[in-house]
Design a protein around this motif. Structure first.
Motif, mmCIF file in Angstrom:
data_model
loop_
_atom_site.group_PDB
_atom_site.id
_atom_site.type_symbol
_atom_site.label_atom_id
_atom_site.label_comp_id
_atom_site.label_asym_id
_atom_site.label_seq_id
_atom_site.Cartn_x
_atom_site.Cartn_y
_atom_site.Cartn_z
ATOM 1 N N ALA A 11 -10.688 -15.804 -6.987
ATOM 2 C CA ALA A 11 -11.231 -14.671 -6.290
ATOM 3 C C ALA A 11 -10.526 -14.757 -4.827
ATOM 4 N N ALA A 12 -10.424 -15.975 -4.390
ATOM 5 C CA ALA A 12 -9.630 -16.082 -3.046
ATOM 6 C C ALA A 12 -8.143 -15.357 -3.269
ATOM 7 N N MET A 13 -7.792 -16.033 -4.436
ATOM 8 C CA MET A 13 -6.104 -15.678 -4.648
ATOM 9 C C MET A 13 -5.850 -14.002 -4.715
ATOM 10 N N LEU A 14 -6.972 -13.393 -5.405
ATOM 11 C CA LEU A 14 -6.726 -12.237 -5.668
ATOM 12 C C LEU A 14 -6.991 -11.290 -4.203
ATOM 13 N N ALA A 15 -7.847 -12.050 -3.517
ATOM 14 C CA ALA A 15 -8.194 -11.421 -2.294
ATOM 15 C C ALA A 15 -6.941 -11.526 -1.314
ATOM 16 N N ARG A 16 -6.017 -12.693 -1.396
ATOM 17 C CA ARG A 16 -4.982 -12.704 -0.597
ATOM 18 C C ARG A 16 -4.097 -11.766 -1.054
ATOM 19 N N PHE A 17 -3.760 -11.736 -2.276
ATOM 20 C CA PHE A 17 -2.837 -10.813 -2.845
ATOM 21 C C PHE A 17 -3.108 -9.154 -2.508
ATOM 22 N N ASP A 18 -4.520 -8.876 -2.634
ATOM 23 C CA ASP A 18 -4.611 -7.446 -2.282
ATOM 24 C C ASP A 18 -4.360 -7.382 -0.770
ATOM 25 N N ALA A 19 -4.860 -8.010 0.268
ATOM 26 C CA ALA A 19 -4.441 -8.094 1.564
ATOM 27 C C ALA A 19 -3.151 -8.024 1.750
ATOM 28 N N GLY A 20 -2.135 -8.934 1.032
ATOM 29 C CA GLY A 20 -0.611 -8.787 1.475
ATOM 30 C C GLY A 20 -0.215 -7.382 1.030
ATOM 31 N N LEU A 21 -0.715 -6.927 -0.176
ATOM 32 C CA LEU A 21 -0.479 -5.469 -0.499
ATOM 33 C C LEU A 21 -0.816 -4.435 0.147
ATOM 34 N N ALA A 22 -1.933 -4.640 0.694
ATOM 35 C CA ALA A 22 -2.430 -3.576 1.741
ATOM 36 C C ALA A 22 -1.510 -3.670 2.975
ATOM 37 N N GLN A 23 -1.189 -4.903 3.483
ATOM 38 C CA GLN A 23 -0.342 -4.979 4.590
ATOM 39 C C GLN A 23 0.873 -4.301 4.500
ATOM 40 N N LEU A 24 1.271 -4.453 3.271
ATOM 41 C CA LEU A 24 2.877 -3.999 3.167
ATOM 42 C C LEU A 24 2.792 -2.290 3.027
ATOM 43 N N ALA A 25 1.770 -1.836 2.660
ATOM 44 C CA ALA A 25 1.534 -0.410 2.335
ATOM 45 C C ALA A 25 1.676 0.622 3.637
ATOM 46 N N ASP A 26 1.724 0.084 4.788
ATOM 47 C CA ASP A 26 1.748 0.898 5.970
ATOM 48 C C ASP A 26 3.140 0.998 6.501
ATOM 49 N N ALA A 27 4.196 0.549 6.034
ATOM 50 C CA ALA A 27 5.470 0.486 6.729
ATOM 51 C C ALA A 27 6.568 1.381 6.018
ATOM 52 N N ALA A 57 7.746 -0.200 -3.324
ATOM 53 C CA ALA A 57 6.882 -0.834 -2.268
ATOM 54 C C ALA A 57 7.742 -1.290 -1.124
ATOM 55 N N ALA A 58 9.045 -1.698 -1.183
ATOM 56 C CA ALA A 58 9.827 -2.208 -0.206
ATOM 57 C C ALA A 58 10.418 -1.174 0.362
ATOM 58 N N GLY A 59 10.307 0.207 0.026
ATOM 59 C CA GLY A 59 10.712 1.213 0.927
ATOM 60 C C GLY A 59 12.202 2.132 0.512
ATOM 61 N N PHE A 60 12.504 1.486 -0.966
ATOM 62 C CA PHE A 60 13.649 2.117 -1.439
ATOM 63 C C PHE A 60 13.433 2.975 -2.507
ATOM 64 N N SER A 61 14.325 3.727 -2.650
ATOM 65 C CA SER A 61 14.328 4.660 -3.946
ATOM 66 C C SER A 61 14.916 3.808 -5.120
ATOM 67 N N VAL A 131 4.774 -11.480 -6.265
ATOM 68 C CA VAL A 131 5.197 -10.191 -5.923
ATOM 69 C C VAL A 131 5.141 -9.838 -4.345
ATOM 70 N N VAL A 132 4.233 -10.126 -3.624
ATOM 71 C CA VAL A 132 4.170 -9.880 -2.403
ATOM 72 C C VAL A 132 5.209 -10.508 -1.660
ATOM 73 N N ASP A 133 5.818 -11.634 -1.950
ATOM 74 C CA ASP A 133 6.975 -12.230 -1.338
ATOM 75 C C ASP A 133 8.055 -11.592 -1.679
ATOM 76 N N ALA A 134 8.232 -10.934 -2.858
ATOM 77 C CA ALA A 134 9.328 -10.358 -3.309
ATOM 78 C C ALA A 134 9.440 -9.102 -2.769
ATOM 79 N N VAL A 135 8.413 -8.367 -2.443
ATOM 80 C CA VAL A 135 8.231 -6.978 -1.434
ATOM 81 C C VAL A 135 8.724 -7.502 -0.165
#
Length: 149
Positions: A11-27, A57-61, A131-135
């Motif tokens: 659950a902690a790993m999933l929470a970190r993953f979701d937080a990482g993806l959410a942080q990336l979504a805004d830029a 997610a990384a901002g590419f086409s 995946v978060v690191d790859a993005v």
């Protein structure tokens, strides 16, 4: 069945993953440079794949989407060169000689105006926390390209 301790760690790993993806979504920028994934024998994963999600997610086409390769396929080197993507993403090659991987070291790839990024396959083939690191690494590559259309 997972133990209580394993469930908590998961659950902690999933929470970190979701937080990482959410942080990336805004830029995500308005202008998206084009990225292509290119592998042995000229294979490119499609736009409807994990690598397609990472690229967006990384901002590419995704070049595969522009070429109609929604589920992946083989992209001739000539078509890749003519499309002139801003970034070509390749996996790490294996030691030894492989005719299938020779295409990844073709001199024409070095002549593309864009960059080349080598990412470890583990970041692209399974929806793990890496995946978060790859993005994040793809975003750094995108920022080094610039944002001028």
């Amino acid at each position: 069945m997972l133990s209580f301790d394993q469930q908590g760690r998961a659950a902690a790993m999933l929470a970190r993953f979701d937080a990482g993806l959410a942080q990336l979504a805004d830029a995500v920028p308005a202008h998206r440079p084009t990225a292509a994934t290119y592998a042995a024998n000229g294979y490119t994963p499609g736009a409807n794949s994990l690598s397609g999600d990472i690229i967006r997610a990384a901002g590419f086409s995704h070049l595969a989407a522009e070429l109609g390769l929604t589920h992946g396929g083989f992209l001739p080197l000539e078509a890749l060169i003519l499309a002139a993507p801003d970034l070509v993403v390749v996996g790490e090659t294996y030691s030894g000689n492989s005719r299938a991987e020779e295409i990844l070291s073709h001199p024409a790839l070095t002549q593309l105006r864009g960059g080349r990024e080598t990412l470890e396959d583990r970041d692209w083939v399974c929806g793990l926390p890496s995946v978060v690191d790859a993005v994040t690494r793809m975003r750094v590559a995108r920022d080094s390209i610039g944002v001028a259309p």
